[in-house]
Scaffold this active site. Sequence first.
Site, PDB file in Angstrom:
ATOM      1  CG  ASP A  21      27.621  18.390 -10.089  1.00  0.00           C
ATOM      2  OD1 ASP A  21      27.365  19.324 -10.864  1.00  0.00           O
ATOM      3  OD2 ASP A  21      26.842  17.443  -9.885  1.00  0.00           O
ATOM      4  N   GLY A  22      28.243  21.585  -9.302  1.00  0.00           N
ATOM      5  CA  GLY A  22      27.542  22.609  -8.524  1.00  0.00           C
ATOM      6  C   GLY A  22      27.874  24.041  -8.879  1.00  0.00           C
ATOM      7  NE  ARG A  34      23.912  26.578 -15.880  1.00  0.00           N
ATOM      8  CZ  ARG A  34      23.862  25.581 -14.990  1.00  0.00           C
ATOM      9  NH1 ARG A  34      23.064  25.664 -13.953  1.00  0.00           N
ATOM     10  NH2 ARG A  34      24.600  24.508 -15.156  1.00  0.00           N
ATOM     11  CB  SER A  66      30.129  14.872 -18.995  1.00  0.00           C
ATOM     12  OG  SER A  66      28.869  15.406 -19.340  1.00  0.00           O
ATOM     13  CG  ASN A  69      28.713  18.777 -19.295  1.00  0.00           C
ATOM     14  OD1 ASN A  69      29.785  18.702 -18.711  1.00  0.00           O
ATOM     15  ND2 ASN A  69      27.565  18.588 -18.652  1.00  0.00           N
ATOM     16  NE  ARG A  72      25.669  21.337 -18.287  1.00  0.00           N
ATOM     17  CZ  ARG A  72      26.020  21.560 -17.043  1.00  0.00           C
ATOM     18  NH1 ARG A  72      26.486  22.731 -16.682  1.00  0.00           N
ATOM     19  NH2 ARG A  72      25.933  20.616 -16.140  1.00  0.00           N
ATOM     20  NE  ARG A 186      28.020  14.367  -9.195  1.00  0.00           N
ATOM     21  CZ  ARG A 186      27.302  13.940 -10.221  1.00  0.00           C
ATOM     22  NH1 ARG A 186      27.169  12.664 -10.448  1.00  0.00           N
ATOM     23  NH2 ARG A 186      26.710  14.803 -11.033  1.00  0.00           N
ATOM     24  CG  LEU A 193      30.343   6.372 -10.338  1.00  0.00           C
ATOM     25  CD1 LEU A 193      30.789   4.982 -10.761  1.00  0.00           C
ATOM     26  CD2 LEU A 193      31.569   7.233 -10.060  1.00  0.00           C
TER      27      LEU A 193
HETATM   28  C1  FPP Z   1      29.518  21.120 -13.250  1.00  0.00           C
HETATM   29  O1  FPP Z   1      28.696  22.056 -12.599  1.00  0.00           O
HETATM   30  C2  FPP Z   1      30.725  21.781 -13.803  1.00  0.00           C
HETATM   31  C3  FPP Z   1      31.024  21.862 -15.122  1.00  0.00           C
HETATM   32  C4  FPP Z   1      30.155  21.302 -16.173  1.00  0.00           C
HETATM   33  C5  FPP Z   1      32.242  22.571 -15.593  1.00  0.00           C
HETATM   34  C6  FPP Z   1      33.470  22.361 -14.734  1.00  0.00           C
HETATM   35  C7  FPP Z   1      34.650  23.054 -15.301  1.00  0.00           C
HETATM   36  C8  FPP Z   1      35.563  23.706 -14.561  1.00  0.00           C
HETATM   37  C9  FPP Z   1      35.502  23.804 -13.097  1.00  0.00           C
HETATM   38  C10 FPP Z   1      36.768  24.363 -15.204  1.00  0.00           C
HETATM   39  C11 FPP Z   1      37.371  23.584 -16.336  1.00  0.00           C
HETATM   40  C12 FPP Z   1      38.660  24.155 -16.718  1.00  0.00           C
HETATM   41  C13 FPP Z   1      39.683  23.470 -17.345  1.00  0.00           C
HETATM   42  C14 FPP Z   1      40.964  24.136 -17.523  1.00  0.00           C
HETATM   43  C15 FPP Z   1      39.587  22.091 -17.818  1.00  0.00           C
HETATM   44  P1  FPP Z   1      27.217  22.296 -13.125  1.00  0.00           P
HETATM   45  O2  FPP Z   1      27.244  23.353 -14.168  1.00  0.00           O
HETATM   46  O3  FPP Z   1      26.639  20.986 -13.588  1.00  0.00           O
HETATM   47  O4  FPP Z   1      26.496  22.815 -11.854  1.00  0.00           O
HETATM   48  P2  FPP Z   1      24.966  22.609 -11.470  1.00  0.00           P
HETATM   49  O5  FPP Z   1      24.778  21.120 -11.244  1.00  0.00           O
HETATM   50  O6  FPP Z   1      24.812  23.399 -10.228  1.00  0.00           O
HETATM   51  O7  FPP Z   1      24.137  23.108 -12.606  1.00  0.00           O
END
Ligand code: FPP
Length: 236
Positions: A21-22, A34, A66, A69, A72, A186, A193
């Site tokens: 996350d983040g 982003r 998720s 998601n 978004r 996390r 969770l």
């Molecule tokens: C959460 O951060 C992150 C995600 C929704 C995407 C995570 C995906 C990857 C790191 C790569 C995936 C690649 C493969 C090959 C499966 P956020 O966007 O919620 O961050 P924020 O809370 O700061 O907005």
Amino acid sequence: MLSQKELEPNSYPGHIAIMMDGNGRWATKRGLPRTAGHLAGMETMRRIIQYSNELGIKHLTLYAFSSENWKRPQQEVDYILSLPNKFLDTKTQNELDRNNVKISFIGDLSKFSTELLQTISNIEERTKNNNGMTVNFALNYGGKTEIINAAKKLLTDGINPDQIDQEIFENYLYTKGQPTPDLIIRTSGERRLSNFLLWQSANAELWFTDTLWPDFSKELLIKAINDFKERKTKKT
Ligand code: FPP
């Protein structure tokens, strides 16, 4: 700096699950879109897979997308869902296979493009006999849906309710045949969770850090593992 030698191999958590996350905040702090955060997050993920393998972790589950998601902006959703194809290029596929890593995708994959489904099936097929570390990518994953789907499948299979126990139920989850996570990490300061591995997290240790996922490092992974070991020692 902590080294691998400071970890006792026998007390490793066998299965680590990570909520990466983040990414968005990491990018916004730098005045970047982003999507740049997600790209940086993917590179961190690449390093953490490698470190975990070097450290002898047997199972690694990564929450990549998720079922929530989808809410978004479309452009961000499309970008995140383009990452598996970017990540699993021929070079990476060869590397994972050479390192004896088995790749598996968990979640409701039915909504994905033919191209993504082809990538998923190629890499799963190619690595299915590897018996080093297993990496589960959780994509379009939701814990409640996973449990509901398991209940539906039990009914469709006509299983007698008297026969249903935890072992049988687990055979109907996406993680069938795999041990449940010992440690869930996390990043980014969130302490929830968020519908991740609801059944499987029943006895897991939870570990949180304020560090945003793109800045997560080998040192933090080792710290999480050492904290896990310490908690386990205190309990015994
Ligand atoms: C959460 O951060 C992150 C995600 C929704 C995407 C995570 C995906 C990857 C790191 C790569 C995936 C690649 C493969 C090959 C499966 P956020 O966007 O919620 O961050 P924020 O809370 O700061 O907005």
